[in-house]
Design a protein around this motif. Structure first.
Motif, PDB file in Angstrom:
ATOM      1  N   THR A 178      32.429  60.938  33.877  1.00  0.00           N
ATOM      2  CA  THR A 178      31.626  60.455  32.761  1.00  0.00           C
ATOM      3  C   THR A 178      30.687  59.368  33.262  1.00  0.00           C
ATOM      4  OG1 THR A 178      33.319  58.859  32.182  1.00  0.00           O
ATOM      5  CG2 THR A 178      33.409  60.983  31.069  1.00  0.00           C
ATOM      6  N   ARG A 179      29.791  58.965  32.404  1.00  0.00           N
ATOM      7  CA  ARG A 179      28.825  57.925  32.782  1.00  0.00           C
ATOM      8  C   ARG A 179      29.538  56.599  33.031  1.00  0.00           C
ATOM      9  NH1 ARG A 179      25.696  58.704  27.570  1.00  0.00           N
ATOM     10  NH2 ARG A 179      26.528  56.623  27.387  1.00  0.00           N
ATOM     11  N   PRO A 180      29.045  55.760  33.933  1.00  0.00           N
ATOM     12  CA  PRO A 180      29.675  54.459  34.207  1.00  0.00           C
ATOM     13  C   PRO A 180      29.816  53.594  32.950  1.00  0.00           C
ATOM     14  CG  PRO A 180      28.070  54.947  35.889  1.00  0.00           C
ATOM     15  CD  PRO A 180      27.938  56.020  34.832  1.00  0.00           C
ATOM     16  N   ASP A 181      28.848  53.652  32.032  1.00  0.00           N
ATOM     17  CA  ASP A 181      28.935  52.859  30.803  1.00  0.00           C
ATOM     18  C   ASP A 181      30.142  53.278  29.974  1.00  0.00           C
ATOM     19  OD1 ASP A 181      26.626  51.605  31.578  1.00  0.00           O
ATOM     20  OD2 ASP A 181      25.319  52.781  30.275  1.00  0.00           O
ATOM     21  N   ASP A 182      30.400  54.585  29.904  1.00  0.00           N
ATOM     22  CA  ASP A 182      31.544  55.081  29.150  1.00  0.00           C
ATOM     23  C   ASP A 182      32.852  54.598  29.775  1.00  0.00           C
ATOM     24  OD1 ASP A 182      29.784  56.450  27.520  1.00  0.00           O
ATOM     25  OD2 ASP A 182      30.052  58.367  28.537  1.00  0.00           O
ATOM     26  N   ILE A 183      32.919  54.573  31.081  1.00  0.00           N
ATOM     27  CA  ILE A 183      34.125  54.135  31.783  1.00  0.00           C
ATOM     28  C   ILE A 183      34.365  52.647  31.516  1.00  0.00           C
ATOM     29  CG2 ILE A 183      35.172  53.782  34.047  1.00  0.00           C
ATOM     30  CD1 ILE A 183      33.627  56.329  34.939  1.00  0.00           C
ATOM     31  N   ALA A 184      33.323  51.824  31.632  1.00  0.00           N
ATOM     32  CA  ALA A 184      33.466  50.381  31.402  1.00  0.00           C
ATOM     33  C   ALA A 184      33.906  50.105  29.968  1.00  0.00           C
ATOM     34  CB  ALA A 184      32.154  49.674  31.704  1.00  0.00           C
ATOM     35  N   GLU A 185      33.338  50.831  29.017  1.00  0.00           N
ATOM     36  CA  GLU A 185      33.705  50.642  27.616  1.00  0.00           C
ATOM     37  C   GLU A 185      35.158  51.035  27.371  1.00  0.00           C
ATOM     38  OE1 GLU A 185      32.479  52.754  23.484  1.00  0.00           O
ATOM     39  OE2 GLU A 185      30.816  52.080  24.748  1.00  0.00           O
ATOM     40  N   ALA A 186      35.588  52.126  27.949  1.00  0.00           N
ATOM     41  CA  ALA A 186      36.981  52.569  27.791  1.00  0.00           C
ATOM     42  C   ALA A 186      37.941  51.561  28.413  1.00  0.00           C
ATOM     43  CB  ALA A 186      37.165  53.940  28.411  1.00  0.00           C
ATOM     44  N   MET A 187      37.558  50.981  29.535  1.00  0.00           N
ATOM     45  CA  MET A 187      38.420  49.994  30.192  1.00  0.00           C
ATOM     46  C   MET A 187      38.545  48.742  29.338  1.00  0.00           C
ATOM     47  SD  MET A 187      37.365  50.445  34.191  1.00  0.00           S
ATOM     48  CE  MET A 187      38.387  49.108  34.739  1.00  0.00           C
ATOM     49  N   GLN A 188      37.462  48.312  28.699  1.00  0.00           N
ATOM     50  CA  GLN A 188      37.510  47.129  27.851  1.00  0.00           C
ATOM     51  C   GLN A 188      38.417  47.356  26.641  1.00  0.00           C
ATOM     52  OE1 GLN A 188      33.398  46.345  27.003  1.00  0.00           O
ATOM     53  NE2 GLN A 188      33.154  45.020  28.783  1.00  0.00           N
ATOM     54  N   LYS A 189      38.370  48.561  26.083  1.00  0.00           N
ATOM     55  CA  LYS A 189      39.189  48.866  24.914  1.00  0.00           C
ATOM     56  C   LYS A 189      40.669  48.925  25.269  1.00  0.00           C
ATOM     57  CE  LYS A 189      35.710  51.402  22.314  1.00  0.00           C
ATOM     58  NZ  LYS A 189      35.309  52.711  21.798  1.00  0.00           N
ATOM     59  N   SER A 190      40.984  49.370  26.473  1.00  0.00           N
ATOM     60  CA  SER A 190      42.387  49.538  26.841  1.00  0.00           C
ATOM     61  C   SER A 190      42.961  48.330  27.581  1.00  0.00           C
ATOM     62  CB  SER A 190      42.554  50.784  27.717  1.00  0.00           C
ATOM     63  OG  SER A 190      41.901  50.604  28.958  1.00  0.00           O
ATOM     64  N   ALA A 191      42.125  47.364  27.949  1.00  0.00           N
ATOM     65  CA  ALA A 191      42.605  46.191  28.693  1.00  0.00           C
ATOM     66  C   ALA A 191      43.381  45.269  27.772  1.00  0.00           C
ATOM     67  CB  ALA A 191      41.425  45.443  29.308  1.00  0.00           C
ATOM     68  N   PRO A 192      44.477  44.677  28.264  1.00  0.00           N
ATOM     69  CA  PRO A 192      45.239  43.727  27.437  1.00  0.00           C
ATOM     70  C   PRO A 192      44.425  42.455  27.199  1.00  0.00           C
ATOM     71  CG  PRO A 192      46.097  43.800  29.674  1.00  0.00           C
ATOM     72  CD  PRO A 192      45.054  44.867  29.567  1.00  0.00           C
ATOM     73  N   ALA A 193      44.701  41.788  26.101  1.00  0.00           N
ATOM     74  CA  ALA A 193      44.001  40.535  25.788  1.00  0.00           C
ATOM     75  C   ALA A 193      44.323  39.507  26.861  1.00  0.00           C
ATOM     76  CB  ALA A 193      44.421  40.037  24.414  1.00  0.00           C
ATOM     77  N   ARG A 194      43.344  38.734  27.230  1.00  0.00           N
ATOM     78  CA  ARG A 194      43.537  37.709  28.264  1.00  0.00           C
ATOM     79  C   ARG A 194      43.333  36.339  27.635  1.00  0.00           C
ATOM     80  NH1 ARG A 194      40.350  40.588  33.202  1.00  0.00           N
ATOM     81  NH2 ARG A 194      41.758  42.333  33.341  1.00  0.00           N
ATOM     82  N   LEU A 195      44.074  35.382  28.164  1.00  0.00           N
ATOM     83  CA  LEU A 195      43.915  34.017  27.694  1.00  0.00           C
ATOM     84  C   LEU A 195      42.666  33.403  28.285  1.00  0.00           C
ATOM     85  CD1 LEU A 195      47.589  32.760  28.037  1.00  0.00           C
ATOM     86  CD2 LEU A 195      46.409  33.482  25.965  1.00  0.00           C
ATOM     87  N   ASP A 196      41.978  32.631  27.486  1.00  0.00           N
ATOM     88  CA  ASP A 196      40.760  31.946  27.917  1.00  0.00           C
ATOM     89  C   ASP A 196      41.158  30.559  28.410  1.00  0.00           C
ATOM     90  OD1 ASP A 196      38.285  30.856  28.345  1.00  0.00           O
ATOM     91  OD2 ASP A 196      37.550  31.191  26.315  1.00  0.00           O
ATOM     92  N   PRO A 197      41.013  30.258  29.712  1.00  0.00           N
ATOM     93  CA  PRO A 197      41.434  28.952  30.227  1.00  0.00           C
ATOM     94  C   PRO A 197      40.629  27.793  29.635  1.00  0.00           C
ATOM     95  CG  PRO A 197      40.282  30.180  31.930  1.00  0.00           C
ATOM     96  CD  PRO A 197      40.447  31.094  30.745  1.00  0.00           C
ATOM     97  N   ASP A 198      39.421  28.041  29.121  1.00  0.00           N
ATOM     98  CA  ASP A 198      38.593  26.975  28.537  1.00  0.00           C
ATOM     99  C   ASP A 198      38.988  26.690  27.090  1.00  0.00           C
ATOM    100  OD1 ASP A 198      37.163  26.741  30.891  1.00  0.00           O
ATOM    101  OD2 ASP A 198      35.740  28.296  30.299  1.00  0.00           O
ATOM    102  N   ASN A 199      39.796  27.543  26.486  1.00  0.00           N
ATOM    103  CA  ASN A 199      40.182  27.387  25.094  1.00  0.00           C
ATOM    104  C   ASN A 199      41.710  27.300  25.027  1.00  0.00           C
ATOM    105  OD1 ASN A 199      40.183  27.300  22.354  1.00  0.00           O
ATOM    106  ND2 ASN A 199      39.655  29.444  22.051  1.00  0.00           N
ATOM    107  N   ASP A 200      42.243  26.175  25.478  1.00  0.00           N
ATOM    108  CA  ASP A 200      43.701  25.989  25.550  1.00  0.00           C
ATOM    109  C   ASP A 200      44.250  25.769  24.136  1.00  0.00           C
ATOM    110  OD1 ASP A 200      46.236  25.660  26.460  1.00  0.00           O
ATOM    111  OD2 ASP A 200      45.912  23.662  27.298  1.00  0.00           O
ATOM    112  N   VAL A 201      45.185  26.642  23.759  1.00  0.00           N
ATOM    113  CA  VAL A 201      45.735  26.589  22.404  1.00  0.00           C
ATOM    114  C   VAL A 201      47.033  25.781  22.389  1.00  0.00           C
ATOM    115  CG1 VAL A 201      46.501  28.014  20.469  1.00  0.00           C
ATOM    116  CG2 VAL A 201      44.723  28.847  21.988  1.00  0.00           C
ATOM    117  N   GLY A 202      47.535  25.323  23.484  1.00  0.00           N
ATOM    118  CA  GLY A 202      48.846  24.719  23.571  1.00  0.00           C
ATOM    119  C   GLY A 202      48.884  23.317  23.276  1.00  0.00           C
TER     120      GLY A 202
END
Length: 67
Positions: free
Chosen positions: A43-67
């Motif tokens: 498939t097109r590279p754009d489709d692959i990148a979009e699919a990876m973003q949808k399936s990637a687990p949520a990541r913590l933002d080190p600049d937005n510390d919630v603790g």
């Protein structure tokens, strides 16, 4: 039952080099893969990148510390 044929030169295959008839034909085939003569559809590279973003687990933002 008909004997299998080498995909490169169409001679009967040799069990030692199957599905080819010789090391030479196996090397020719490998060279075609390396040279780009054979291609696997994708498939097109754009489709692959979009699919990876949808399936990637949520990541913590080190600049937005919630603790």
């Amino acid at each position: 039952m008909s004997q299998a044929r080498c995909p490169i030169c169409k001679r009967p295959t040799d069990p030692a080099f199957r599905p080819f008839c010789s090391q030479r034909c196996a090397d020719v085939d490998l060279g075609r893969w390396f040279g780009g003569s054979y291609r696997v559809p994708a498939t097109r590279p754009d489709d692959i990148a979009e699919a990876m973003q949808k399936s990637a687990p949520a990541r913590l933002d080190p600049d937005n510390d919630v603790g």
